[in-house]
Design a protein around this motif. Structure first.
Motif, PDB file in Angstrom:
ATOM      1  N   GLU A 478       0.830  -1.277   0.005  1.00 46.72           N
ATOM      2  CA  GLU A 478      -0.059   0.078   0.179  1.00 46.72           C
ATOM      3  C   GLU A 478       0.931   1.145  -0.032  1.00 46.72           C
ATOM      4  O   GLU A 478       1.965   1.344   0.761  1.00 46.72           O
ATOM      5  CB  GLU A 478      -0.866   0.046   1.158  1.00 46.72           C
ATOM      6  CG  GLU A 478      -2.254  -0.072   0.863  1.00 46.72           C
ATOM      7  CD  GLU A 478      -3.301  -0.495   2.000  1.00 46.72           C
ATOM      8  OE1 GLU A 478      -4.106  -1.522   1.602  1.00 46.72           O
ATOM      9  OE2 GLU A 478      -2.833  -0.194   3.172  1.00 46.72           O
ATOM     10  N   GLY A 479       0.379   2.196  -0.608  1.00 50.58           N
ATOM     11  CA  GLY A 479       1.063   3.611  -0.738  1.00 50.58           C
ATOM     12  C   GLY A 479       2.457   3.729  -1.797  1.00 50.58           C
ATOM     13  O   GLY A 479       2.780   4.681  -2.121  1.00 50.58           O
ATOM     14  N   ILE A 480       2.847   2.508  -2.445  1.00 51.04           N
ATOM     15  CA  ILE A 480       3.784   2.642  -3.441  1.00 51.04           C
ATOM     16  C   ILE A 480       3.330   2.813  -4.865  1.00 51.04           C
ATOM     17  O   ILE A 480       2.091   2.369  -5.165  1.00 51.04           O
ATOM     18  CB  ILE A 480       4.375   1.152  -3.486  1.00 51.04           C
ATOM     19  CG1 ILE A 480       5.114   0.605  -2.349  1.00 51.04           C
ATOM     20  CG2 ILE A 480       5.388   1.032  -4.879  1.00 51.04           C
ATOM     21  CD1 ILE A 480       5.758  -0.681  -2.180  1.00 51.04           C
ATOM     22  N   GLU A 481       3.552   3.966  -5.335  1.00 44.41           N
ATOM     23  CA  GLU A 481       2.992   4.209  -6.719  1.00 44.41           C
ATOM     24  C   GLU A 481       4.067   4.164  -7.754  1.00 44.41           C
ATOM     25  O   GLU A 481       5.209   4.328  -7.614  1.00 44.41           O
ATOM     26  CB  GLU A 481       2.725   5.846  -6.387  1.00 44.41           C
ATOM     27  CG  GLU A 481       1.409   6.219  -5.322  1.00 44.41           C
ATOM     28  CD  GLU A 481       1.437   7.719  -5.341  1.00 44.41           C
ATOM     29  OE1 GLU A 481       1.568   8.293  -6.098  1.00 44.41           O
ATOM     30  OE2 GLU A 481       0.979   7.955  -3.905  1.00 44.41           O
ATOM     31  N   LEU A 482       3.652   4.070  -8.895  1.00 50.11           N
ATOM     32  CA  LEU A 482       4.419   4.179 -10.207  1.00 50.11           C
ATOM     33  C   LEU A 482       5.019   5.431 -10.504  1.00 50.11           C
ATOM     34  O   LEU A 482       4.672   6.702 -10.204  1.00 50.11           O
ATOM     35  CB  LEU A 482       3.368   3.853 -11.410  1.00 50.11           C
ATOM     36  CG  LEU A 482       2.789   2.428 -11.532  1.00 50.11           C
ATOM     37  CD1 LEU A 482       2.143   2.270 -12.582  1.00 50.11           C
ATOM     38  CD2 LEU A 482       3.722   1.141 -11.112  1.00 50.11           C
ATOM     39  N   GLY A 483       6.530   5.195 -10.668  1.00 50.73           N
ATOM     40  CA  GLY A 483       7.185   6.432 -11.011  1.00 50.73           C
ATOM     41  C   GLY A 483       7.715   7.081  -9.894  1.00 50.73           C
ATOM     42  O   GLY A 483       8.438   8.132 -10.171  1.00 50.73           O
ATOM     43  N   LYS A 484       7.823   6.842  -8.768  1.00 48.94           N
ATOM     44  CA  LYS A 484       8.554   7.218  -7.562  1.00 48.94           C
ATOM     45  C   LYS A 484       9.378   6.229  -7.167  1.00 48.94           C
ATOM     46  O   LYS A 484       9.460   5.075  -7.105  1.00 48.94           O
ATOM     47  CB  LYS A 484       7.380   7.474  -6.494  1.00 48.94           C
ATOM     48  CG  LYS A 484       6.247   8.451  -6.696  1.00 48.94           C
ATOM     49  CD  LYS A 484       5.627   8.999  -5.269  1.00 48.94           C
ATOM     50  CE  LYS A 484       4.796  10.053  -5.667  1.00 48.94           C
ATOM     51  NZ  LYS A 484       3.759   9.971  -4.830  1.00 48.94           N
ATOM     52  N   GLU A 485      10.445   6.821  -6.310  1.00 51.00           N
ATOM     53  CA  GLU A 485      11.620   6.056  -5.799  1.00 51.00           C
ATOM     54  C   GLU A 485      11.369   5.839  -4.264  1.00 51.00           C
ATOM     55  O   GLU A 485      11.150   6.973  -3.548  1.00 51.00           O
ATOM     56  CB  GLU A 485      12.821   6.929  -5.893  1.00 51.00           C
ATOM     57  CG  GLU A 485      13.301   7.577  -7.392  1.00 51.00           C
ATOM     58  CD  GLU A 485      14.186   6.065  -7.831  1.00 51.00           C
ATOM     59  OE1 GLU A 485      14.814   5.310  -7.500  1.00 51.00           O
ATOM     60  OE2 GLU A 485      13.956   6.227  -9.254  1.00 51.00           O
ATOM     61  N   TYR A 486      11.673   4.820  -3.853  1.00 52.23           N
ATOM     62  CA  TYR A 486      11.657   4.460  -2.441  1.00 52.23           C
ATOM     63  C   TYR A 486      12.770   3.927  -1.871  1.00 52.23           C
ATOM     64  O   TYR A 486      13.394   2.910  -2.319  1.00 52.23           O
ATOM     65  CB  TYR A 486      10.553   3.449  -2.568  1.00 52.23           C
ATOM     66  CG  TYR A 486       9.080   4.055  -2.696  1.00 52.23           C
ATOM     67  CD1 TYR A 486       8.034   4.527  -1.832  1.00 52.23           C
ATOM     68  CD2 TYR A 486       8.592   3.950  -3.872  1.00 52.23           C
ATOM     69  CE1 TYR A 486       7.028   5.068  -2.114  1.00 52.23           C
ATOM     70  CE2 TYR A 486       7.580   4.176  -4.565  1.00 52.23           C
ATOM     71  CZ  TYR A 486       6.675   5.018  -3.659  1.00 52.23           C
ATOM     72  OH  TYR A 486       5.444   5.321  -4.039  1.00 52.23           O
ATOM     73  N   GLU A 487      13.359   4.558  -0.726  1.00 60.08           N
ATOM     74  CA  GLU A 487      14.420   3.997   0.072  1.00 60.08           C
ATOM     75  C   GLU A 487      14.076   2.976   0.778  1.00 60.08           C
ATOM     76  O   GLU A 487      15.079   2.072   0.986  1.00 60.08           O
ATOM     77  CB  GLU A 487      14.857   5.079   1.074  1.00 60.08           C
ATOM     78  CG  GLU A 487      15.479   6.301  -0.049  1.00 60.08           C
ATOM     79  CD  GLU A 487      16.655   6.086  -0.704  1.00 60.08           C
ATOM     80  OE1 GLU A 487      17.625   5.270  -0.388  1.00 60.08           O
ATOM     81  OE2 GLU A 487      16.616   6.624  -1.910  1.00 60.08           O
ATOM     82  N   ASP A 488      12.923   2.562   1.141  1.00 58.30           N
ATOM     83  CA  ASP A 488      12.736   1.641   2.353  1.00 58.30           C
ATOM     84  C   ASP A 488      11.973   0.302   1.607  1.00 58.30           C
ATOM     85  O   ASP A 488      11.332  -0.397   2.190  1.00 58.30           O
ATOM     86  CB  ASP A 488      11.753   2.110   3.162  1.00 58.30           C
ATOM     87  CG  ASP A 488      10.500   2.554   2.640  1.00 58.30           C
ATOM     88  OD1 ASP A 488      10.345   2.816   1.655  1.00 58.30           O
ATOM     89  OD2 ASP A 488       9.553   2.790   3.644  1.00 58.30           O
ATOM     90  N   LEU A 489      12.079   0.166   0.556  1.00 56.53           N
ATOM     91  CA  LEU A 489      11.783  -1.114  -0.404  1.00 56.53           C
ATOM     92  C   LEU A 489      12.153  -2.379   0.389  1.00 56.53           C
ATOM     93  O   LEU A 489      11.141  -3.359   0.507  1.00 56.53           O
ATOM     94  CB  LEU A 489      11.750  -1.071  -1.864  1.00 56.53           C
ATOM     95  CG  LEU A 489      10.959  -0.414  -2.619  1.00 56.53           C
ATOM     96  CD1 LEU A 489      11.369  -0.540  -4.317  1.00 56.53           C
ATOM     97  CD2 LEU A 489       9.585  -0.619  -2.518  1.00 56.53           C
TER      98      LEU A 489
END
Ligand SMILES: NC(=O)C1=CN([C@@H]2O[C@H](COP(=O)(O)OP(=O)(O)OC[C@H]3O[C@@H](n4cnc5c(N)ncnc54)[C@H](O)[C@@H]3O)[C@@H](O)[C@H]2O)C=CC1
Ligand SMILES: O=P(O)(O)OC[C@H]1O[C@](O)(CO)[C@@H](O)[C@@H]1O
Length: 539
Positions: A478-489
């Motif tokens: 939840e909250g993961i969106e296309l086109g964004k970077e995430y440090e905590d994956l």
């Protein structure tokens, strides 16, 4: 015009013109002989029975290897008998297609009776009791779906009908397993007669499952003094009553409108497909593929028809288990699940269309030939490499098998351990192999994580197929969106990737998690990123 009825069978020239092969035996003679001395009863009068099991019986009759037919008994959906058996005199039109679209059409007439197995249909119930008393009865086969064997609900309590059956004893059973146990008791009372109960359902250790359900009910009855303790003994005495294991493989989808139209063009009348109130999709015809594999443990205390003459592998339990593992862990079902996940993400509606997609085809080739074959359990009776080739080149691309990625994606969380986890584990246990060399199975797992975001590769909402773990698993994405970077994956995905119930292994511990996370990162770069990632790694 032609009707699928006994009265029209004599119009040989019309059937011939329609290219439909007629039964090559005296139907009435077989019917009478079966009535007098029944050999074979089948529970579950649905599509695979008519398209595969009854066709095996017909083949044996035509070869002169069997002089009696099969009696169909329906435990659950009586409409099948009223609407599909009776109006067509128990005949069935089996349409077999290969990937090139060649159709073989054949009338199957080996089913001599269609009985409703419930005490409320008194005449049919009494007939079944007489059949179970017959010394001639050798085998009782089942295709009643996995849930047909269940005695318990999810909380571990007896299902209401089973509870009633346990209370009332064998006189008026209502549940499927209660009815089968009651008929087994009739056979016991008629002189402890031998027989084999053979589950042909698509689940591991199916014989064990059937036996444990029947024995459980028998034990409860014995505890209450409703049957003799010796009845339980009888059911556990494998030289008198056996529960052979089996592996069954033939794709028999729901009846297709396209086949119905073709049959109507041939001059056949009343070919309508029905959906019963219990949700069985069935028609006077069955459409299926050519490929078929049936492997049965050879344990038949009262003898058996020579099934091997009709291509059935009769063997030991280990070979049945190995064949099942070859199919489910390596050569068919992992490929199917890979197509299901990417098919849903890429907007496909049929499996056969997916196999034309160059990237998806390469993906399943890599999973099957490169990664799977290195650790395959070789059952010896079926060659795994040839089997994969047939799956990829003939079975999955068959346009007459209208299977969908959405159907196969059902319960993926339950299928992961068997379809991919076992292979990963086998790599970790083999000192000649490096688990980190796996690339394509991790790609499917990353694809599944991407699927759990419930957004397809075009950025639209994706409605996931039913799966008991979806609500829980979705939350991690939840909250993961296309086109964004995430440090905590890594931290977000850790609870899924470490779950040994889902993957058989902790994917962090075995060293595959980083690769999966990298693939996943690439798949969330934006719209179209799933396709790009797939292309990059399979090309
Ligand atoms: N269709 C296929 O491709 C294959 C099917 N099988 C096995 O055969 C099973 C049945 O498949 P089909 O005949 O094609 O499905 P179907 O939908 O045509 O028929 C299902 C049959 O199971 C009976 N049934 C359903 N729930 C039941 C219950 N609770 N108690 C007793 N009977 C119940 C129905 O009344 C019907 O006779 C599958 O679940 C699978 O285990 C195995 C390999 C391939
Ligand atoms: O992924 P699922 O739902 O077990 O379906 C598997 C398909 O492959 C088969 O196992 C082929 O035998 C069929 O039962 C079914 O059509």
């Amino acid at each position: 015009m032609l009707e699928l009825k006994r009265k029209d069978i004599s119009k040989q020239d019309l059937w011939q013109k329609a290219n439909i092969v007629l039964p090559q035996f005296d139907i009435e003679k077989i019917e009478n002989a079966t009535y007098q001395n029944p050999v074979w009863v089948h529970f579950g009068a649905g599509n695979i029975f008519r398209g595969y099991i009854a066709a095996i019986a017909q083949d044996l009759i035509e070869r002169g290897e069997l002089d009696r037919g099969v009696i169909a008994a329906e435990l659950f959906d009586y409409e099948i008998i009223d609407r599909i058996y009776k109006p067509y005199d128990n005949l069935c039109l089996v349409v077999t297609s290969d990937a090139k679209g060649n159709l073989e059409k054949k009338v199957v007439a080996s089913i001599t009776e269609g009985l409703k197995c419930d005490k409320s249909f008194e005449a049919d119930w009494q007939r079944l009791c007489r059949i179970f008393e017959s010394s001639s009865l050798q085998l009782v086969t089942f295709t009643i779906t996995e849930k047909g064997y269940n005695l318990f609900d999810l909380k571990g309590d007896y299902l209401p009908a089973v509870k009633e059956d346990i209370k009332n004893g064998p006189q008026s059973p209502k549940s499927s397993m209660g009815k089968v146990a009651a008929l087994a008791y009739v056979r016991y009372k008629s002189g402890r007669k031998p027989v084999a109960y053979v589950s042909l359902d698509n689940c591991s250790k199916n014989g064990e499952k059937l036996q444990s359900s029947i024995v459980q009910i028998a034990k409860e009855w014995a505890k209450k003094g409703l049957v003799e303790e010796d009845f339980v003994e009888y059911l556990n005495h494998s030289s008198v009553v056996s529960f052979p294991w089996s592996m069954i493989d033939k794709i028999v989808p729901r009846p297709s409108e396209r086949i119905k139209e073709l049959l109507e063009e041939d001059g056949l009348e009343n070919m309508d497909i029905i959906c019963t109130s219990k949700n069985t999709y069935i028609a006077p015809f069955v459409n299926t593929e050519k490929a078929q594999y049936l492997v049965i443990e050879d344990s038949f205390p009262n003898g058996r028809p020579p099934l091997e003459r009709a291509g059935v592998f009769m063997t030991d339990r280990k070979t049945v288990e190995d064949s099942e593992r070859m199919k489910v862990q390596t050569c068919l079902n992992p490929l199917h699940t890979a197509l299901a996940i990417f098919g849903c993400l890429l907007g496909y509606k049929t499996i056969y269309e997916e196999v034309k997609d160059e990237h998806l085809r390469r993906l399943i080739e890599k999973i099957g030939y490169d990664e799977g074959l290195k650790v395959v359990v070789d059952p010896k009776i079926i060659n795994p490499r040839k089997y994969i080739k047939e799956v990829i080149e003939e079975r999955l691309p068959n346009p007459y098998i209208p299977d969908t990625p959405q159907r196969i994606a059902t319960d993926t969380s339950q299928k992961m351990p068997i379809r991919f986890g076992e292979t990963i584990k086998a790599y970790t246990e083999n000192s000649d192999l490096d688990v980190k060399s796996l690339k394509y199975i991790p790609l499917v797992i990353a694809g599944w994580l991407r699927y759990l975001m419930c957004i397809d590769d075009d950025g639209n909402v994706l409605e996931p197929s039913p799966d008991p773990l979806i609500p829980e698993l979705k939350k991690y994405l939840e909250g993961i969106e296309l086109g964004k970077e995430y440090e905590d994956l890594e931290e977000r995905l850790r609870p899924i990737l470490t779950n040994e119930v889902i993957f058989r292994v902790d994917l962090f511990k075995v060293g595959l998690a980083q690769r999966i996370i990298e693939y996943f990162k690439e798949m969330i770069q934006g719209v179209g990123a799933v396709r790009k990632t797939l292309q990059k790694y399979v090309s």
